[in-house]
Enzyme design. Structure first.
Site, PDB file in Angstrom:
ATOM      1  N   ARG A 176       0.841  -1.206   0.000  1.00 38.90           N
ATOM      2  CA  ARG A 176       0.000   0.000   0.000  1.00 38.90           C
ATOM      3  C   ARG A 176       0.871   1.249   0.000  1.00 38.90           C
ATOM      4  NH1 ARG A 176      -1.381   1.843   4.725  1.00 38.90           N
ATOM      5  NH2 ARG A 176      -2.058  -0.156   5.542  1.00 38.90           N
ATOM      6  N   LYS A 235      -8.475   7.693 -18.951  1.00 40.88           N
ATOM      7  CA  LYS A 235      -8.779   8.300 -20.241  1.00 40.88           C
ATOM      8  C   LYS A 235      -7.530   8.265 -21.139  1.00 40.88           C
ATOM      9  CE  LYS A 235     -12.550   8.890 -17.900  1.00 40.88           C
ATOM     10  NZ  LYS A 235     -12.890  10.094 -17.178  1.00 40.88           N
ATOM     11  N   ASP A 271      -7.625  19.772 -13.066  1.00 41.57           N
ATOM     12  CA  ASP A 271      -7.919  18.454 -13.624  1.00 41.57           C
ATOM     13  C   ASP A 271      -7.536  18.517 -15.107  1.00 41.57           C
ATOM     14  OD1 ASP A 271      -9.090  16.209 -14.791  1.00 41.57           O
ATOM     15  OD2 ASP A 271     -10.769  16.190 -13.381  1.00 41.57           O
ATOM     16  N   TYR A 328     -16.279  18.243 -13.961  1.00 40.81           N
ATOM     17  CA  TYR A 328     -16.692  16.843 -14.144  1.00 40.81           C
ATOM     18  C   TYR A 328     -17.761  16.482 -13.095  1.00 40.81           C
ATOM     19  CZ  TYR A 328     -16.323  11.752 -14.185  1.00 40.81           C
ATOM     20  OH  TYR A 328     -16.609  10.416 -14.246  1.00 40.81           O
TER      21      TYR A 328
END
Ligand SMILES: *Cc1c(COP(=O)(O)O)cnc(C)c1O
Length: 407
Positions: free
Chosen positions: A49, A198, A173, A101
């Site tokens: 992690r 994306k 972003d 978004y």
């Protein structure tokens, strides 16, 4: 090494780093735990992690591409957005654009409802919003440019100046353009966020995210939180995303070439009312796009002639474009924002954001553009948007959100 061109960084970072066998491509490390070299002596990694070699190679490459000091790889794009909000206390104000978004909008407003931060929603493309930033004195200003789905631009330089003047951080972003076509840190932005789902991965087969910090200090704070709340990305996802990143520049070149050809074709079509693409000279912010972007990107939106029935008929007639949400993969996708990506918005807010019933959004892929253009031509000829008489059952076609809870 720091003098390498960015496209070379994307192709070569981590290549030949394997010390054991000389593997040219970095091996995949799935192990969740790493042995100590000796009592009280840690190696580079201890637990999956907190750190993983595949994640680190991707993070370093993205940090270099964005011009930041540190990158953090998260499990999803939304995890990356959420990570940035950890910098705010309950009495800090976050300024967000009204057309950001949908998933980010939902997260920010949900955090506000629980009293975890204060929120101010502004239209950051308006000059008077900059004056409001000076009054509000926020902790963080969020920008997203170009916006989704009508590709409005925010002047990064202007927002950064307004925010920094009152000591606010700026987060951007950068998902819609990728580091190949826009580098917000070069305009002073402090934190860049990506949904790597994306363009960065680019093959529609991994969900992931990234945060890149301009300074080491900010990066270390964000990395501490990423480990603390446990949102770091999986090794295999990082492996695949790095493979996608290798071809980022050549993919974006083709996405853009195809998108410009499609935008120009749509602009002269009698079946189209309006085209939204920053690469067109008719786009009201074409000059700003040339100033702050390295290219115009692969997203094109347009209002089809006629009404909802015409949009629906066209969307189900095209063959080379899959009717699907998301974007940035090598294959072309087409969607109807009002009933798909933006279905969760109040109709009034949706219309104010320019998302009407006739708006269609295309994520232009890298296919041979002649095939895409031919497909659009055939679909227009068959469906005759705005020209065909309303069919007998057209009244049945109401605007019903497909799944209002999802974005
Ligand atoms: C998709 C997207 C996100 C969210 O990313 P996920 O990987 O789906 O969690 C955030 N911002 C923008 C601009 C996006 O397109």
């Amino acid at each position: 090494m720091s003098q390498r061109n960015k496209s070379t960084v994307a192709v070569r970072h981590g290549i030949e780093a394997d010390k054991h066998h000389g593997a040219v491509v970095p091996p995949l490390y799935l192990s969740t735990t790493y042995s100590f070299a000796d009592f009280d002596t840690k190696r580079d990694y201890d637990y999956g992690r907190s750190g993983n070699p595949n994640r680190d190679i991707l993070a370093e490459a993205l940090a270099q591409l964005e011009g930041g000091e540190k990158g953090i790889i998260t499990a999803t794009g939304m995890a990356a957005v959420h990570l940035v909000t950890q910098l705010l206390n309950h009495d800090d104000t976050l300024v967000i654009p009204h057309d950001c978004y949908g998933g980010s909008y939902r997260l920010f407003t949900s955090l506000e409802k629980r009293g975890l931060l204060k929120l101010k929603v502004l239209d950051l493309t308006r000059a008077d919003s900059l004056a409001q930033i000076a009054e509000i004195k926020p902790k963080l200003v969020w920008i997203e440019t170009p916006s989704n789905p009508i590709l409005r631009l925010t002047d990064i330089d202007a927002v950064v100046n307004a925010a920094h003047a009152v000591g606010a951080l700026v987060g951007a972003d950068n998902t819609f353009l990728s580091p190949a076509l826009q580098n917000p840190i070069s305009f002073g932005v402090d934190i860049v966020v990506h949904s790597t789902t994306k363009y960065i991965n680019g093959h529609s087969d991994v969900v992931g995210g990234a945060v890149i910090a301009k300074t080491q200090e900010l990066g270390d704070e964000l990395a501490w939180w990423a480990n603390n709340i446990g949102i770091t990305g999986a090794p295999f996802d990082s492996y695949l995303t790095l493979r996608g990143l290798r071809t980022l520049k050549v993919r974006l070149k083709q996405h853009e070439e195809n998108a410009l050809a499609i935008a120009k074709y749509l602009e002269q079509s009698e079946y189209v009312r309006k085209v939204y693409y920053p690469g067109l000279e008719s786009h009201p912010q074409h000059e700003l796009a040339k100033k702050q972007q390295l290219g115009f990107g692969g997203m094109v939106s347009f209002d089809i002639a006629g009404g909802l029935e015409d949009a629906a008929a066209f969307l189900t007639t095209v063959k080379e474009f899959s009717l699907a949400e998301s974007l940035g993969g090598v294959e072309s996708l087409i969607c109807h924002p009002a009933t798909m990506t933006h279905a969760g918005m109040e109709p009034k807010a949706r219309l104010e954001a320019g998302v009407g019933d006739t708006l269609i959004r295309i994520s232009v892929g890298i296919e041979e553009v002649a095939d895409l253009l031919a497909d659009l031509e055939v679909a227009f000829a068959k469906t005759q948007p705005g020209k065909a008489p309303a069919s007998a059952d057209s009244k049945a076609c109401k605007l019903t959100p497909a799944h209002p809870a999802l974005w």
